[in-house]
Structures are given as structure tokens and as C-alpha cells.
Design an enzyme around this catalytic site. Structure first.
Site, PDB file in Angstrom:
ATOM      1  N   GLU A   1       1.514  -0.573  -5.042  1.00 18.25           N
ATOM      2  CA  GLU A   1       0.474   0.396  -5.424  1.00 18.25           C
ATOM      3  C   GLU A   1       1.167   1.759  -5.608  1.00 18.25           C
ATOM      4  OE1 GLU A   1      -1.832   2.252  -2.516  1.00 18.25           O
ATOM      5  OE2 GLU A   1      -3.643   2.407  -3.727  1.00 18.25           O
TER       6      GLU A   1
ATOM      7  N   ASP B   1       0.833  -1.203   0.000  1.00 15.09           N
ATOM      8  CA  ASP B   1       0.000   0.000   0.000  1.00 15.09           C
ATOM      9  C   ASP B   1       0.871   1.257   0.000  1.00 15.09           C
ATOM     10  OD1 ASP B   1      -2.912   0.852   0.521  1.00 15.09           O
ATOM     11  OD2 ASP B   1      -1.860   1.960   2.092  1.00 15.09           O
TER      12      ASP B   1
HETATM   13  C1  NOJ Z   1      -4.609   2.843  -0.670  1.00 13.83           C
HETATM   14  C2  NOJ Z   1      -5.694   1.857  -0.353  1.00 13.83           C
HETATM   15  O1  NOJ Z   1      -6.005   1.146  -1.527  1.00 13.83           O
HETATM   16  C3  NOJ Z   1      -6.847   2.647   0.187  1.00 13.83           C
HETATM   17  O2  NOJ Z   1      -8.008   1.881   0.312  1.00 13.83           O
HETATM   18  C4  NOJ Z   1      -6.438   3.245   1.503  1.00 13.83           C
HETATM   19  O3  NOJ Z   1      -7.477   4.068   1.988  1.00 13.83           O
HETATM   20  C5  NOJ Z   1      -5.177   4.095   1.351  1.00 13.83           C
HETATM   21  N1  NOJ Z   1      -4.170   3.448   0.570  1.00 13.83           N
HETATM   22  C6  NOJ Z   1      -4.589   4.371   2.696  1.00 13.83           C
HETATM   23  O4  NOJ Z   1      -4.041   3.203   3.232  1.00 13.83           O
END
Ligand code: NOJ
Length: 576
Positions: free
Chosen positions: A296, A234
Site C-alpha cells: 500500500e 500496510d
Molecule cells: C492504511 C489502512 O488501509 C487504514 O485502514 C489504516 O487506518 C491505516 N493504514 C493505518 O494502519
């Protein structure tokens, strides 16, 4: 020569009518993640074994067979760790335990064993940029003095202004409002501020601190030792912050984010993150089997993102360019070119993705909504509503177009049912922190996170459980998308996904090649070839004549009358 570069190179093609087109060579004997289809499970909403309205790990285990039938290679589980659930589990209070909402570590082990027995790999979600404010590290930091080693785990700073009443810099939270919250000392006086790029319950960890780095290496090993096949990471591009935490140079225009092509703000994609991922990759590679990490990394253009998938860093990143594509021939042409050019250039697979738990479902997005998927603003009852029929027709076309592309593909639970976004969710049910932090101005992401309908009419949540309880209520229309109504039904969205995934596997399209199809690259139509399979989509309103060959898949029910392609339709044609 570098092995990966040897197997996947780029070359200019002469046939396409627009300039800058690329081709991609087949990858031979490659690791699973280069071509695999990875299905995202959002544990809260997948399947609920105990009827409390919240999905759980035993629920997932009980439904893994359905995913094997679907034809995917791996699952990615969104967070199931101990968490106060302020951001649906992306606020972790213990990285090495399961939240009782979802079960126990023993339940996780059962899930993993069953997935492996069924031949599925399991990636789990690692959230390193921030923890929950309830994590022991943050609680210890609160109890400690400014300047203490405990506070060094996070970003604490004195405020600006005469009495420190102003935040230390101008950074904003991605969920709305400032990225800083001020503490109150035990004696009631105002204290230091702490940084949170997301909700105030998600303090950012200080990745310049070797103790933080060491703690996460232990966390990686904890899960790798248990047998996970890898991680979805993440917000990796947020982890390192520029020294001294200087102001964002353009907060007026960029808000909490960045403007592509312009100087990078001090909280995004700092170079210091790369050695961290190199160490992580070395840890993964020290385990047997093909363990993999997908980042991500919201880093654009893709030539920049490609730095994140150099040979000794992430195995994959999400292709946000593709996810964010406006659905028209020219944009897709450019975005696919950019993808192959960038990722082939470093010997990494491109990924392809149309949905996840942060974006409006494509079956609604393509129904006439004027919204970028990654804006995460959602659609509420008072917004213009999507055209359901058009959206699904286009979504099916888009998916079939995507699944022919070589590389790795991501699916998000429910898209195989053609689920639309829940666009009429009432404010009292909204749980995304974006909704609260913006006082409802941005409705947020709940609409794509609603529970799955498995069996029509089994409770109010259609077989998500037997009680009908559902942490977000299903809209009435979800019943008609229930899996049991689609299973074995010719032309259903579920059967379309199954067919495409089975063909993709049999024909080895994921490891295949790519080139634009001669005469099928123009304003209203886009065609490409993967080996001897031609994949064509009609973006226009008029039917398009198709080349000779055997149609083996079609996004519209029934094969194509008179060998022509209808509006919004995709077909796969075997041309030799
Ligand atoms: C990206 C995640 O996909 C999302 O759902 C989340 O709110 C944020 N990062 C913070 O962790």
C-alpha cells in the site's frame, strides 16, 4: 535482457488524439498475481457466524463458495489479529494470533484449507509501520528506561521547550492532531514523547532497529509456514524515518502528507525501506508456489511508485492514481498512460482499483460527490448527498471499463452488489478514529465498512447473520441490494460482475494487451483494445455510435439498441 521487460514493453502509439499515449504488450506465461483479480474481505463486515454483530473467520469460510461463483482468483483479508480494535484491527497487539472477535488460529487454518480447496489464494494484511500500544513490545518499552533497548523498538524522544513540553518535531497524525503523545512517568512527572503517524494507540515502530526487522521476518515466516499466499503490506512507505526525525518542511501546506512533485517529507518513502522489502521478497521466494506481496505504497507519481515493484521488491502496489482518478476521459487517458509507462518500465503489472475500506464507495463517489476518494473524510448526514441512481450507473460503467484492462484488479467486498456508501450514519455509531480525533469534522471511513446484505429480510442485517446485530447498522436501503435478490437476475450488478470476471478469465484479458482505439479517444468517449476486444465508455450526455462487432458485455441492462452507447455506459465488443 531482463525477462519481465522482455514480455511487457511500452511503445508510442500513433492513433490516439491526445499526446503521450502508450500501448502494452501481452504478458506470456506469467505468475498469477500479474493478472489475477483479488477481492478484499473486510472481516468485521463480511459474514458473522455467531450472531454477535461482528464478522468472523468461520463466517468468511462459510461464504467462500459465493466468491468462487463471482469469479475472483484470490482474497485479501484485512487484519484479524489480536487487537484492541482502536483502528479496526490496524492496531495489532499480537501479529501471530487471531483476535477472539474473529475466531482462533484453528479457524484461520480452516479458512485457508477451504480457500485452497476451492482454488482461491489468500493474502493477509501485514501492519509493520506501527503496532498497538497494547503490544508486548510497547508495554515493555513503557516499563523500561529512556535509552533502553526496549524503547529502541519505537520512536521515543525528549520534547522541545524548557521542560520538554513541546513535541520533538512538527509532524502531524494522518488521523488529525499531533503525531506525538507525551508519557507520564511512574512517579507522575511528564516523560518522553512517542511517535504515532496514526492514532495515539498506534505507536510507530523503529525500522532502523535490526531487532524490529528480525521480529517481522519471523512474523512473515509464521504465516508463510501456515500456507498463506502472500501479504498486503500496510503503509510500507512510512516505515523508515529520516535520521534525527527532522521537521516536516511544509507542514502548513501538506499537513500530515506530502505534495506530489515536491521534496519528500522525512516520514515518507525514505530509501532505507527498500533493502527491507528485498529481504522480504527473498523470504517469500524461498517458499514454494507463487507467493506475492502487494504494497500500500502511497507514492506518486507512478514513476516513483514503480521503484517499489522492481523485480526483487513488491510484486504489486495499489494504483492510487487510478483509484483517485476524476471520472473523465482526459484524466483517465493520462492516468492509464502513466500506469503502463511506469509499471511496464520495471516489468511489473499495473493494478487497477476503484474501492477499498478507506475510500467512499464508487457507487456513491460517482453520484456527483466532489471529493477525492483517498481524502478519507467520508460523507455524513449533513453533507450533500450523492445521487444513488447516477452513481450506480456510472460505477457499473467504471467497473466494466476497469475489468478489461490487462494487469491485476482489486475489488472490495460489496461493490459487486453495487452497494452505496452509508452516508447517513449517525455520529453515535462512528468508530473511525478520524472522527474522534477531529471532533467530527472529518466523519471518517465507517460509511464504506458497513456489513454486507446477503439475504433480504433475514434479520435487520439482511443475512449478515441471523440475529440482525451489526457493529455498524446497515441503512434501510441495503436490503434492496441483498445478494439473493441479485443472484441469477439478468442485469443485476452482481450478474454484471460475474459476466465481466468470467469473460476476463476466458479471454485472458488480464494477461492481454492494450492500445487506445482509433477514433475513440476524445473528450466524451474513451476506447481501448485488449486483443480483439474493444472496450468503450461514454463520458458524455449524448449517445455515441459504436463500431461494428458483437457486443459481449454491457454495463447497462440489455444490450445496446441501434448499436450506440448511452451516457455512462461501457460495452465490450468483439471486433473480429
Ligand atoms: C492504511 C489502512 O488501509 C487504514 O485502514 C489504516 O487506518 C491505516 N493504514 C493505518 O494502519
Amino acid at each position: 535482457m531482463d525477462k519481465a521487460l522482455d514480455t511487457a514493453t511500452i511503445a508510442t502509439v500513433k492513433n490516439a488524439s491526445w499526446s503521450g499515449s502508450v500501448s502494452h504488450r501481452a504478458t506470456a506465461g506469467a505468475e498469477w498475481w500479474r493478472s489475477g483479480v483479488i477481492y478484499q474481505i473486510y472481516p468485521r463486515s463480511f459474514a458473522d457466524s455467531n450472531g454477535d454483530g461482528m464478522g468472523d473467520l468461520p463466517g468468511i469460510t462459510s461464504r467462500l463458495g459465493a466468491l468462487v461463483t463471482l469469479g475472483i482468483d484470490a482474497v485479501w483479508l484485512s487484519p484479524f489479529y489480536k487487537s484492541p480494535q482502536k483502528d479496526a484491527g490496524y492496531d495489532v497487539s499480537d501479529y501471530c494470533d487471531v483476535d477472539p472477535l474473529f475466531g482462533s488460529l484453528a479457524d484461520f487454518d480452516d479458512l485457508l484449507t477451504e480457500a485452497h480447496r476451492l482454488g482461491l489464494r489468500v493474502l493477509i494484511d501485514l501492519v509493520p509501520n506501527h503496532s498497538s500500544d497494547q503490544h508486548g513490545w510497547f508495554q515493555a518499552a513503557l516499563a523500561a528506561e529512556p535509552g533502553s533497548p526496549e524503547r529502541e523498538f519505537y520512536h521515543f524522544a525528549e520534547g522541545k521547550g524548557v521542560n520538554g513540553e513541546l513535541p520533538p518535531n512538527n509532524w502531524l497524525s494522518l488521523f488529525g492532531g499531533p503525531a506525538w503523545t507525551r508519557l507520564t512517568n511512574i512517579d507522575g512527572t511528564p516523560g518522553q514523547w512517542y511517535l504515532h503517524l496514526f492514532d495515539s494507540s498506534q505507536p510507530d515502530l523503529n525500522w532502523a532497529n535490526p531487532a524490529v526487522q528480525a521480529a517481522f521476518e519471523d512474523i512473515l515466516r509464521f504465516w508463510l509456514d501456515r500456507g498463506v499466499d502472500g501479504f498486503r503490506v500496510d503503509q510500507p512507505h512510512a516505515m523508515a524515518k529520516a535520521a534525527g526525525l527532522p521537521d516536516h518542511p511544509d507542514v502548513e501546506r501538506a499537513g500530515a502528507g506530502f505534495i506530489e512533485g515536491e521534496a519528500s517529507p522525512p516520514m515518507w518513502f525514505q530509501e532505507e525501506v527498500h533493502p527491507i522489502f528485498r529481504r522480504w521478497r527473498a523470504i517469500l521466494d524461498s517458499y514454494e508456489g507463487d507467493r506475492a506481496m502487494c504494497g500500500e505504497a502511497y507514492v506518486l507519481p507512478l514513476s516513483f511508485m514503480a521503484h517499489w515493484v522492481r523485480q526483487d521488491e513488491f510484486n504489486q502496489t495499489f494504483n492510487f492514481r487510478f483509484l483517485n482518478s476524476d471520472w473523465n476521459a482526459k484524466t483517465l487517458f493520462e492516468n492509464i498512460n502513466e500506469s503502463f509507462e511506469a509499471f511496464d518500465g520495471v516489468g511489473a503489472p499495473s493494478t487497477w482499483v476503484l474501492n477499498n475500506h478507506d475510500v467512499i464507495r464508487h457507487a456513491s463517489r460517482f453520484g456527483g460527490l466532489k471529493i477525492k476518494p483517498t481524502d478519507s473524510d467520508g460523507v455524513g448526514p449533513t453533507d450533500p448527498q450523492p445521487d444513488r441512481e447516477l452513481g450506480l450507473r456510472r460505477a457499473r460503467g467504471a467497473t466494466l471499463f476497469m475489468l478489461g484492462l490487462p494487469g491485476s484488479a482489486y475489488l472490495y467486498q460489496g461493490e459487486e452488489l453495487g452497494l452505496p456508501e452509508h452516508t447517513t450514519l449517525a455520529p453515535e455509531f462512528r468508530q473511525d478514529p478520524t472522527f474522534a480525533r477531529t471532533h467530527g469534522k472529518r466523519v471518517g471511513r465507517d460509511g464504506c465498512r458497513v456489513t454486507l446484505p446477503w439475504e433480504a429480510g433475514v434479520g435487520a442485517a439482511n443475512g449478515f447473520n441471523v440475529t440482525g446485530a451489526s457493529w455498524l447498522p446497515q441503512p434501510v436501503i441495503y436490503r434492496e441490494y441483498s445478494r439473493d435478490l441479485q443472484e441469477g437476475v439478468a442485469g443485476s450488478t452482481l450478474e454484471l460482475y460475474k459476466l465481466a470476471l468470467a469473460l476476463r478469465k476466458d479471454l485472458r484479458l488480464g494477461e492481454g494487451s492494450f492500445e487506445w482505439a482509433e477514433g475513440l479517444v476524445e473528450q466524451n468517449v474513451l476506447g481501448y483494445q485488449n486483443g480483439d476486444i474493444l472496450i468503450v465508455h461514454n463520458f458524455g450526455h449524448e449517445p455515441v455510435a459504436l463500431p461494428a462487432g458483437q457486443i459481449i458485455a454491457s454495463s447497462l441492462q440489455g444490450m445496446t439498441a441501434g448499436h450506440s452507447l448511452a451516457a455512462d455506459q461501457t460495452v465490450w465488443i468483439r471486433i473480429s
